[in-house]
Write a protein that holds these residues in place. Structure first.
Motif, PDB file in Angstrom:
ATOM      1  N   ASN A  39      -9.133 -31.208  17.275  1.00 59.42           N
ATOM      2  CA  ASN A  39      -9.152 -31.324  18.753  1.00 59.42           C
ATOM      3  C   ASN A  39      -8.828 -32.716  19.278  1.00 59.42           C
ATOM      4  N   LYS A  40      -8.284 -33.579  18.445  1.00 61.30           N
ATOM      5  CA  LYS A  40      -7.854 -34.888  18.949  1.00 61.30           C
ATOM      6  C   LYS A  40      -6.735 -34.712  19.978  1.00 61.30           C
ATOM      7  N   TYR A  41      -5.851 -33.730  19.726  1.00 58.21           N
ATOM      8  CA  TYR A  41      -4.763 -33.415  20.650  1.00 58.21           C
ATOM      9  C   TYR A  41      -4.838 -31.946  21.039  1.00 58.21           C
ATOM     10  N   ILE A  42      -4.599 -31.673  22.305  1.00 54.85           N
ATOM     11  CA  ILE A  42      -4.523 -30.307  22.800  1.00 54.85           C
ATOM     12  C   ILE A  42      -3.220 -30.165  23.574  1.00 54.85           C
ATOM     13  N   ILE A  43      -2.518 -29.087  23.291  1.00 49.45           N
ATOM     14  CA  ILE A  43      -1.340 -28.722  24.083  1.00 49.45           C
ATOM     15  C   ILE A  43      -1.735 -27.496  24.888  1.00 49.45           C
ATOM     16  N   ASP A  44      -1.537 -27.574  26.188  1.00 46.03           N
ATOM     17  CA  ASP A  44      -1.968 -26.518  27.089  1.00 46.03           C
ATOM     18  C   ASP A  44      -0.806 -26.125  27.997  1.00 46.03           C
ATOM     19  N   ILE A  45      -0.524 -24.824  28.072  1.00 51.85           N
ATOM     20  CA  ILE A  45       0.528 -24.321  28.968  1.00 51.85           C
ATOM     21  C   ILE A  45      -0.097 -23.305  29.906  1.00 51.85           C
ATOM     22  N   GLY A  46       0.238 -23.428  31.192  1.00 52.85           N
ATOM     23  CA  GLY A  46      -0.227 -22.461  32.177  1.00 52.85           C
ATOM     24  C   GLY A  46       0.810 -22.236  33.255  1.00 52.85           C
ATOM     25  N   TRP A  47       0.652 -21.121  33.964  1.00 53.73           N
ATOM     26  CA  TRP A  47       1.490 -20.799  35.118  1.00 53.73           C
ATOM     27  C   TRP A  47       0.693 -21.144  36.378  1.00 53.73           C
ATOM     28  N   TYR A  48       1.303 -21.892  37.263  1.00 54.43           N
ATOM     29  CA  TYR A  48       0.636 -22.303  38.485  1.00 54.43           C
ATOM     30  C   TYR A  48       1.403 -21.762  39.691  1.00 54.43           C
ATOM     31  N   LEU A  55       0.973 -13.571  34.234  1.00 55.33           N
ATOM     32  CA  LEU A  55       0.984 -15.032  34.291  1.00 55.33           C
ATOM     33  C   LEU A  55      -0.354 -15.561  34.799  1.00 55.33           C
ATOM     34  N   SER A  56      -0.823 -16.652  34.172  1.00 57.69           N
ATOM     35  CA  SER A  56      -2.078 -17.268  34.609  1.00 57.69           C
ATOM     36  C   SER A  56      -2.083 -18.741  34.224  1.00 57.69           C
ATOM     37  N   GLU A  57      -3.097 -19.455  34.651  1.00 57.01           N
ATOM     38  CA  GLU A  57      -3.220 -20.867  34.296  1.00 57.01           C
ATOM     39  C   GLU A  57      -3.555 -21.045  32.824  1.00 57.01           C
ATOM     40  N   ASP A  58      -4.013 -20.006  32.186  1.00 62.40           N
ATOM     41  CA  ASP A  58      -4.356 -20.053  30.758  1.00 62.40           C
ATOM     42  C   ASP A  58      -3.393 -19.184  29.964  1.00 62.40           C
ATOM     43  N   MET A  59      -2.250 -19.759  29.588  1.00 63.39           N
ATOM     44  CA  MET A  59      -1.246 -19.003  28.841  1.00 63.39           C
ATOM     45  C   MET A  59      -1.262 -19.331  27.351  1.00 63.39           C
ATOM     46  N   LEU A  60      -1.402 -20.612  27.008  1.00 62.58           N
ATOM     47  CA  LEU A  60      -1.388 -21.029  25.607  1.00 62.58           C
ATOM     48  C   LEU A  60      -2.197 -22.309  25.463  1.00 62.58           C
ATOM     49  N   SER A  61      -3.018 -22.348  24.429  1.00 65.58           N
ATOM     50  CA  SER A  61      -3.766 -23.562  24.107  1.00 65.58           C
ATOM     51  C   SER A  61      -3.732 -23.755  22.598  1.00 65.58           C
ATOM     52  N   PHE A 114      -5.791 -19.801  22.238  1.00 63.97           N
ATOM     53  CA  PHE A 114      -5.393 -18.534  22.846  1.00 63.97           C
ATOM     54  C   PHE A 114      -3.891 -18.569  23.097  1.00 63.97           C
ATOM     55  N   ASN A 115      -3.275 -17.379  23.111  1.00 67.38           N
ATOM     56  CA  ASN A 115      -1.842 -17.257  23.316  1.00 67.38           C
ATOM     57  C   ASN A 115      -1.583 -15.934  24.029  1.00 67.38           C
ATOM     58  N   TYR A 116      -1.257 -16.006  25.305  1.00 69.82           N
ATOM     59  CA  TYR A 116      -0.987 -14.809  26.091  1.00 69.82           C
ATOM     60  C   TYR A 116       0.499 -14.619  26.364  1.00 69.82           C
ATOM     61  N   PHE A 117       1.336 -15.332  25.632  1.00 72.12           N
ATOM     62  CA  PHE A 117       2.769 -15.175  25.830  1.00 72.12           C
ATOM     63  C   PHE A 117       3.294 -13.872  25.245  1.00 72.12           C
ATOM     64  N   GLY A 118       2.505 -13.181  24.446  1.00 71.22           N
ATOM     65  CA  GLY A 118       2.916 -11.883  23.910  1.00 71.22           C
ATOM     66  C   GLY A 118       3.107 -10.852  25.010  1.00 71.22           C
ATOM     67  N   LYS A 119       2.493 -11.073  26.150  1.00 68.88           N
ATOM     68  CA  LYS A 119       2.601 -10.146  27.280  1.00 68.88           C
ATOM     69  C   LYS A 119       3.851 -10.397  28.119  1.00 68.88           C
ATOM     70  N   ILE A 120       4.542 -11.499  27.845  1.00 68.41           N
ATOM     71  CA  ILE A 120       5.679 -11.904  28.661  1.00 68.41           C
ATOM     72  C   ILE A 120       6.977 -11.328  28.085  1.00 68.41           C
ATOM     73  N   ASP A 121       7.794 -10.750  28.965  1.00 65.95           N
ATOM     74  CA  ASP A 121       9.119 -10.272  28.586  1.00 65.95           C
ATOM     75  C   ASP A 121      10.117 -11.361  28.991  1.00 65.95           C
ATOM     76  N   TYR A 122      10.713 -12.004  28.005  1.00 69.73           N
ATOM     77  CA  TYR A 122      11.615 -13.117  28.297  1.00 69.73           C
ATOM     78  C   TYR A 122      12.880 -12.682  29.025  1.00 69.73           C
ATOM     79  N   LYS A 123      13.162 -11.387  29.021  1.00 65.04           N
ATOM     80  CA  LYS A 123      14.374 -10.889  29.680  1.00 65.04           C
ATOM     81  C   LYS A 123      14.117 -10.457  31.118  1.00 65.04           C
ATOM     82  N   SER A 124      12.859 -10.366  31.505  1.00 68.61           N
ATOM     83  CA  SER A 124      12.540  -9.950  32.869  1.00 68.61           C
ATOM     84  C   SER A 124      12.442 -11.168  33.794  1.00 68.61           C
ATOM     85  N   SER A 125      12.370 -10.884  35.074  1.00 63.70           N
ATOM     86  CA  SER A 125      12.212 -11.977  36.041  1.00 63.70           C
ATOM     87  C   SER A 125      10.754 -12.409  36.079  1.00 63.70           C
TER      88      SER A 125
END
Length: 99
Positions: free
Chosen positions: A44-53, A32-38, A13-24
């Motif tokens: 599945n040997k390696y997983i990269i996970d990004i979230g907002w906490y 923003l959520s704990e599930d932003m990109l996986s 999943f990738n929810y970074f499309g909703k993010i405006d890099y120029k906004s605050s």
């Protein structure tokens, strides 16, 4: 992140499309959520996970090997949205160095 090269990674999943890099971050708060990109690599040997906490007011990126979430291979915390792609690139490089 539209043109970002995930290499052979499968985007779970990738929810970074909703993010405006120029906004605050405050302006993006509802997106923003704990599930932003996986991403998963090598069956599945390696997983990269990004979230907002909210509790840390930061993004946290984890590199998980063999589904061991208790002991990530690499973790980094950052607050600057503009650094997401740079940090993600370093995590992808670590995956390919370990294969």
């Amino acid at each position: 992140m539209e043109n970002f090269d995930f290499k052979d990674g499968k985007v779970n999943f990738n929810y970074f499309g909703k993010i405006d890099y120029k906004s605050s971050l405050q302006e993006d708060e509802s997106s923003l959520s704990e599930d932003m990109l996986s991403l998963s690599y090598f069956d599945n040997k390696y997983i990269i996970d990004i979230g907002w906490y909210d509790s840390n007011q930061s993004f946290i990126i984890h590199l998980i090997k063999d589904d061991d979430w208790e002991f990530p291979q690499k973790t980094e915390k950052f607050k600057n949205k503009e650094k997401i792609e740079e940090i993600l690139q370093t995590f992808i490089e670590v995956v390919y160095k370990n294969v």
